[in-house]
Design an enzyme around this catalytic site. Structure first.
Site, mmCIF file in Angstrom:
data_model
loop_
_atom_site.group_PDB
_atom_site.id
_atom_site.type_symbol
_atom_site.label_atom_id
_atom_site.label_comp_id
_atom_site.label_asym_id
_atom_site.label_seq_id
_atom_site.Cartn_x
_atom_site.Cartn_y
_atom_site.Cartn_z
ATOM 1 N N GLY A 173 -6.632 -12.862 -8.697
ATOM 2 C CA GLY A 173 -6.274 -14.059 -7.957
ATOM 3 C C GLY A 173 -7.289 -15.168 -8.100
ATOM 4 N N ALA A 195 -7.787 -10.504 -5.281
ATOM 5 C CA ALA A 195 -7.159 -10.207 -3.993
ATOM 6 C C ALA A 195 -7.954 -9.135 -3.255
ATOM 7 C CB ALA A 195 -5.724 -9.749 -4.204
ATOM 8 N N GLU A 233 -5.147 -6.939 -13.223
ATOM 9 C CA GLU A 233 -4.139 -6.273 -12.390
ATOM 10 C C GLU A 233 -3.526 -5.042 -13.057
ATOM 11 O OE1 GLU A 233 -4.226 -10.596 -11.026
ATOM 12 O OE2 GLU A 233 -4.307 -9.523 -12.932
ATOM 13 N N GLU A 236 -6.372 -16.841 -11.249
ATOM 14 C CA GLU A 236 -5.123 -17.574 -11.012
ATOM 15 C C GLU A 236 -5.373 -18.845 -10.216
ATOM 16 O OE1 GLU A 236 -1.570 -14.386 -10.753
ATOM 17 O OE2 GLU A 236 -3.323 -13.873 -9.547
#
Length: 263
Positions: free
Chosen positions: A114, A69, A137, A117
């Site tokens: 991300g 992110a 994270e 993911e």
């Protein structure tokens, strides 16, 4: 061919020979800011709708898949802002996971946070030998928020998922393959070519049967076995109403297995 995208778009859908490539393009690291997340959802829904897209490749380019992110953007958000945004974040990635067609991730360089993911949303993952994956994270005082706690644990099992999520450590391609996080490790220069070849082969297959197989597995894993078997049974019987079923069985009887030309 390519769908029309606004100038400066950070992702795009390119379509050729039945394969749609969802290509991230936000130099240098393909950081997934809010605009890119929302664009991914739009592109995934477009790929799902288009008849000329029969399989999909997720790709970030030759050097990096997606490094996560946009931390600078996230740092400006407080609790109230993220309560409003977190659903949109998950919905963007779920749109990719729900594309009712075979999806391959072509992972080069970093696929972190991300980015990892996003790769988890694919049906199969091709990683370059130099790829590095992880869910860091926890190092920010957070947990994965785009499906990582759920998709990673379903893919590699809860113990390995907790190891990666608790520590935030990065794994190289060989270990990622060993634990089941990626399916194929190939030379870095061949990642997209190999993922595209996989997608192109399936793009020539029976589209409805492939959709039935994907939805039976994916939705069946989210339900108890009796519900999953009912889903499988309904899809199986329903495919007997399709032209592809007739084509496949006729070809098998007349020419032998694996020679059907599905339309």
């Amino acid at each position: 061919m390519t769908i029309d995208e606004p100038s400066g778009a950070t992702a795009r859908l390119e379509v050729a020979d039945g394969v749609g490539t969802i290509r991230l393009d936000r130099p240098k690291m393909n950081a997934l800011d809010i605009a890119t997340q929302d664009l991914l959802r739009v592109l995934a829904e477009e790929a799902a709708r288009r008849d000329d897209v029969r399989a999909v490749v997720l790709y970030g380019g030759e050097k990096v898949f997606a490094a996560g992110a946009d931390i600078k953007e996230m740092r400006e958000m407080d609790h109230a802002a993220m309560v409003l945004r977190s659903r949109g974040l998950q919905e963007a990635f779920t749109a990719v996971a729900r594309i009712p067609k075979p999806v391959a991730a072509a992972v080069t360089g970093y696929a972190l946070g991300g980015g990892c993911e996003l790769a988890l949303c694919a049906d199969v993952r091709f990683a370059g030998e130099g790829a590095k994956l992880g869910q860091p994270e926890i190092l920010l005082g957070l947990i994965p928020g785009a499906g990582g706690t759920q998709r990673l644990s379903r893919l590699v099992g809860p113990a390995k998922a907790k190891d990666l999520i608790f520590t935030g450590r990065t794994v190289e391609a060989a270990e990622a393959h060993r634990i089941g996080l990626v399916d194929h490790v190939v030379p870095d220069a061949e990642v997209y070519e190999r993922a595209h070849a996989w997608a192109a082969r399936l793009a020539r297959g029976p589209a409805l049967a492939l959709r039935a197989a994907k939805e039976s597995v994916d939705f069946g894993l989210e339900a108890d076995i009796e519900t999953g078997l009912a889903l499988e049974r309904n899809w199986f019987a329903g495919l007997f109403a399709t032209e592809d079923r007739e084509t496949g069985m006729r070809s098998f009887v007349e020419e032998g297995p694996g020679k059907a030309n599905f339309r």
